[in-house]
Design a protein around this motif. Structure first.
Motif, PDB file in Angstrom:
ATOM      1  N   LEU A 178       0.633  -9.115  -5.130  1.00 22.56           N
ATOM      2  CA  LEU A 178       0.100  -8.554  -6.409  1.00 22.56           C
ATOM      3  C   LEU A 178      -1.177  -7.842  -6.201  1.00 22.56           C
ATOM      4  O   LEU A 178      -1.304  -6.757  -6.440  1.00 22.56           O
ATOM      5  CB  LEU A 178      -0.288  -9.496  -7.640  1.00 22.56           C
ATOM      6  CG  LEU A 178      -0.783  -9.040  -8.803  1.00 22.56           C
ATOM      7  CD1 LEU A 178       0.324  -7.904  -9.306  1.00 22.56           C
ATOM      8  CD2 LEU A 178      -1.212  -9.928  -9.832  1.00 22.56           C
ATOM      9  N   MET A 179      -2.307  -8.436  -5.512  1.00 21.62           N
ATOM     10  CA  MET A 179      -3.454  -7.941  -5.217  1.00 21.62           C
ATOM     11  C   MET A 179      -3.342  -6.693  -4.260  1.00 21.62           C
ATOM     12  O   MET A 179      -3.989  -5.347  -4.569  1.00 21.62           O
ATOM     13  CB  MET A 179      -4.469  -8.691  -4.530  1.00 21.62           C
ATOM     14  CG  MET A 179      -4.943 -10.099  -5.419  1.00 21.62           C
ATOM     15  SD  MET A 179      -6.103 -11.248  -4.768  1.00 21.62           S
ATOM     16  CE  MET A 179      -7.261 -10.170  -4.527  1.00 21.62           C
ATOM     17  N   ASP A 180      -2.407  -6.789  -3.315  1.00 23.49           N
ATOM     18  CA  ASP A 180      -2.407  -5.566  -2.134  1.00 23.49           C
ATOM     19  C   ASP A 180      -1.644  -4.359  -2.834  1.00 23.49           C
ATOM     20  O   ASP A 180      -1.809  -3.335  -2.736  1.00 23.49           O
ATOM     21  CB  ASP A 180      -1.497  -6.120  -1.046  1.00 23.49           C
ATOM     22  CG  ASP A 180      -2.172  -7.238  -0.266  1.00 23.49           C
ATOM     23  OD1 ASP A 180      -3.444  -7.024  -0.413  1.00 23.49           O
ATOM     24  OD2 ASP A 180      -1.546  -7.653   0.635  1.00 23.49           O
ATOM     25  N   ILE A 184      -3.334  -0.802  -3.459  1.00 27.58           N
ATOM     26  CA  ILE A 184      -2.678   0.381  -2.785  1.00 27.58           C
ATOM     27  C   ILE A 184      -2.411   1.534  -3.968  1.00 27.58           C
ATOM     28  O   ILE A 184      -2.568   2.577  -3.827  1.00 27.58           O
ATOM     29  CB  ILE A 184      -1.268  -0.006  -2.273  1.00 27.58           C
ATOM     30  CG1 ILE A 184      -1.850  -0.737  -1.107  1.00 27.58           C
ATOM     31  CG2 ILE A 184      -0.549   1.250  -1.788  1.00 27.58           C
ATOM     32  CD1 ILE A 184      -0.421  -1.501  -0.429  1.00 27.58           C
ATOM     33  N   ALA A 185      -2.115   0.939  -5.099  1.00 28.37           N
ATOM     34  CA  ALA A 185      -1.787   1.931  -6.309  1.00 28.37           C
ATOM     35  C   ALA A 185      -3.034   2.549  -6.800  1.00 28.37           C
ATOM     36  O   ALA A 185      -3.195   3.820  -6.985  1.00 28.37           O
ATOM     37  CB  ALA A 185      -1.292   1.284  -7.358  1.00 28.37           C
ATOM     38  N   LEU A 186      -4.090   1.842  -6.785  1.00 32.22           N
ATOM     39  CA  LEU A 186      -5.716   2.507  -7.088  1.00 32.22           C
ATOM     40  C   LEU A 186      -6.094   3.117  -5.892  1.00 32.22           C
ATOM     41  O   LEU A 186      -6.543   4.346  -6.229  1.00 32.22           O
ATOM     42  CB  LEU A 186      -6.677   1.331  -7.274  1.00 32.22           C
ATOM     43  CG  LEU A 186      -6.309   0.209  -8.653  1.00 32.22           C
ATOM     44  CD1 LEU A 186      -7.368  -0.955  -8.521  1.00 32.22           C
ATOM     45  CD2 LEU A 186      -6.874   1.517  -9.686  1.00 32.22           C
ATOM     46  N   LEU A 209       1.130   6.874 -12.302  1.00 32.92           N
ATOM     47  CA  LEU A 209       2.165   7.428 -11.347  1.00 32.92           C
ATOM     48  C   LEU A 209       2.147   6.618 -10.025  1.00 32.92           C
ATOM     49  O   LEU A 209       3.382   6.531  -9.264  1.00 32.92           O
ATOM     50  CB  LEU A 209       1.602   8.925 -11.183  1.00 32.92           C
ATOM     51  CG  LEU A 209       2.499   9.539 -10.291  1.00 32.92           C
ATOM     52  CD1 LEU A 209       4.099   9.740 -10.867  1.00 32.92           C
ATOM     53  CD2 LEU A 209       1.908  10.961 -10.084  1.00 32.92           C
ATOM     54  N   SER A 210       1.123   6.138  -9.581  1.00 35.03           N
ATOM     55  CA  SER A 210       0.782   5.437  -8.063  1.00 35.03           C
ATOM     56  C   SER A 210       1.552   4.176  -8.319  1.00 35.03           C
ATOM     57  O   SER A 210       2.092   3.548  -7.435  1.00 35.03           O
ATOM     58  CB  SER A 210      -0.558   5.373  -7.683  1.00 35.03           C
ATOM     59  OG  SER A 210      -1.069   6.924  -7.558  1.00 35.03           O
ATOM     60  N   VAL A 211       1.344   3.584  -9.510  1.00 33.62           N
ATOM     61  CA  VAL A 211       2.172   2.158  -9.566  1.00 33.62           C
ATOM     62  C   VAL A 211       3.593   2.465  -9.409  1.00 33.62           C
ATOM     63  O   VAL A 211       3.921   1.511  -8.795  1.00 33.62           O
ATOM     64  CB  VAL A 211       1.893   1.822 -11.068  1.00 33.62           C
ATOM     65  CG1 VAL A 211       3.020   0.573 -11.286  1.00 33.62           C
ATOM     66  CG2 VAL A 211       0.521   1.171 -11.251  1.00 33.62           C
ATOM     67  N   TYR A 212       4.260   3.266  -9.880  1.00 21.81           N
ATOM     68  CA  TYR A 212       5.611   3.745  -9.580  1.00 21.81           C
ATOM     69  C   TYR A 212       6.002   4.087  -8.139  1.00 21.81           C
ATOM     70  O   TYR A 212       6.689   3.635  -7.530  1.00 21.81           O
ATOM     71  CB  TYR A 212       6.306   4.635 -10.539  1.00 21.81           C
ATOM     72  CG  TYR A 212       6.256   3.983 -12.250  1.00 21.81           C
ATOM     73  CD1 TYR A 212       6.987   2.663 -12.408  1.00 21.81           C
ATOM     74  CD2 TYR A 212       5.599   4.327 -12.998  1.00 21.81           C
ATOM     75  CE1 TYR A 212       7.100   2.253 -13.606  1.00 21.81           C
ATOM     76  CE2 TYR A 212       5.432   3.935 -14.168  1.00 21.81           C
ATOM     77  CZ  TYR A 212       6.374   2.946 -14.382  1.00 21.81           C
ATOM     78  OH  TYR A 212       6.263   2.259 -15.745  1.00 21.81           O
ATOM     79  N   LEU A 213       5.036   4.961  -7.735  1.00 19.08           N
ATOM     80  CA  LEU A 213       5.285   5.681  -6.477  1.00 19.08           C
ATOM     81  C   LEU A 213       4.916   4.624  -5.204  1.00 19.08           C
ATOM     82  O   LEU A 213       5.461   4.618  -4.160  1.00 19.08           O
ATOM     83  CB  LEU A 213       4.619   6.924  -6.286  1.00 19.08           C
ATOM     84  CG  LEU A 213       4.803   7.899  -6.857  1.00 19.08           C
ATOM     85  CD1 LEU A 213       3.574   9.171  -6.781  1.00 19.08           C
ATOM     86  CD2 LEU A 213       6.099   8.625  -6.650  1.00 19.08           C
ATOM     87  N   SER A 214       4.129   3.605  -5.640  1.00 14.23           N
ATOM     88  CA  SER A 214       3.720   2.590  -4.568  1.00 14.23           C
ATOM     89  C   SER A 214       4.909   1.439  -4.536  1.00 14.23           C
ATOM     90  O   SER A 214       4.868   0.608  -3.616  1.00 14.23           O
ATOM     91  CB  SER A 214       2.694   1.790  -4.846  1.00 14.23           C
ATOM     92  OG  SER A 214       1.532   3.053  -4.720  1.00 14.23           O
TER      93      SER A 214
END
Length: 259
Positions: A178-180, A184-186, A209-214
C-alpha cells in the motif's frame, strides 16, 4: 473497481474520465488494489508455511553470535541461569533467557524455568515445555554446531506454528504494498506536474489520475512475484512511466481537436 482496473490497464488514455470520481471511491480503490500483492504470499503459505530461508539464516546467526551465555543451560527440561540475556532477530523476534522487560515492538520468546513462552508484545499467548520442543538438554554457552542447529530448529518449528506471526507477515506485506503504491502515485503526479505543462489541471486531479495509471505497477509486481522475479521490479516502474506518458499525450490530441 474491476472496470476501473481493466480500463486503467488496457486503455490508459481513458483514465481521464475517472478524475471525476469521488475521493471516497479513489481511497477505496487505493486500499483494495494492493490486495493483489498478497496473492503470491497466500499461495506460498498454502503450499508451504515454513520460515523463509533468509529469516532462518538471520535467526541462526543471532543464536550463534548473540544468544550464547555462560552458566545457562536446560537440563532434563529445566532451565537454570545466572544472568538474563536477550537477542533480537530482524526487529521481528526477540529471544530471552530469564525474566526481563519485554519489547512492545516484537514477538517475544522467553526461555523460562519449565518451558518456552510466546508473547505478543507483553501478552502471553502460549507456553510449551522443553520436552515438546525436543530440547530437554541444551547448554547456552555451547559453540557446538549440532547443539546450535538443534536449538535453531526447535525455535523454527515453534515459530512456524504461530498464526499471529503468519498474520503479521501478511499484514506487513499489505502495508508495504500500500505504501509503495501510494508513493508511486504521488511521485508520478509530481513528475507529470513538473514536466508535462500542456495539460492544466490541479495536483489533486493529477493524483487521482496517477492512482489509476499506477494500477499497472500493482499488476506487474503481482506477476513478477508469482514467478519469483522480484529483482526485475524496474520493469514495473518503466510501465508506470510509459502509461503516464501515453495518457498525457492523449490529452494533447484531445486539446487540438477541441481547438
Amino acid at each position: 473497481m474491476f472496470k476501473r482496473l481493466t480500463t486503467s490497464i488496457s486503455r490508459p488514455s481513458k483514465t481521464v474520465f475517472f478524475m471525476k470520481d469521488s475521493w471516497k471511491r479513489v481511497i477505496l480503490y487505493i486500499l483494495l488494489l494492493p490486495l493483489f500483492l498478497l496473492i503470491p504470499l497466500l499461495l506460498t503459505r498454502l503450499v508451504d508455511h515454513s520460515m523463509s530461508i533468509d529469516r532462518y539464516d538471520a535467526m541462526t546467526e543471532i543464536i550463534e553470535e548473540d544468544f550464547r551465555i555462560e552458566n545457562a543451560s536446560i537440563v532434563d527440561g529445566v532451565l537454570s541461569y545466572e544472568t538474563p540475556i536477550n537477542a533480537s532477530v530482524l526487529g521481528l523476534f526477540t529471544f530471552y533467557i530469564g525474566d526481563q522487560d519485554l519489547s512492545n515492538r516484537t514477538f517475544n520468546f522467553v526461555f523460562e524455568e519449565n518451558g518456552l513462552t510466546f508473547y505478543v508484545a507483553r501478552y502471553q499467548i502460549e507456553k510449551v515445555s522443553y520436552a515438546d520442543l525436543n530440547l530437554l538438554n541444551h547448554d547456552f554457552s555451547s559453540t557446538d554446531p549440532e547443539a546450535l542447529r538443534t536449538l535453531g530448529l526447535a525455535l523454527k518449528l515453534y515459530i512456524e506454528e504461530q498464526s499471529y506471526i503468519a498474520f503479521a507477515d501478511i499484514s506487513a506485506q499489505y502495508i508495504y504494498g500500500l505504501m509503495d503504491y501510494v508513493f508511486i502515485a504521488l511521485l508520478m503526479a509530481f513528475v507529470m506536474l513538473l514536466f508535462i505543462n500542456h495539460v492544466q489541471f490541479p495536483f489533486k486531479l493529477r493524483f487521482k489520475l496517477s492512482v489509476y495509471l499506477s494500477s499497472i505497477w500493482v499488476v506487474s509486481e503481482f506477476i513478477l512475484a508469482l514467478f519469483h522475479l522480484e529483482q526485475l521490479e524496474i520493469i514495473s516502474m518503466l510501465l508506470v512511466y510509459v502509461y503516464h506518458i501515453l495518457a498525457y499525450r492523449s490529452f494533447k490530441v484531445i486539446t487540438r481537436v477541441v481547438n
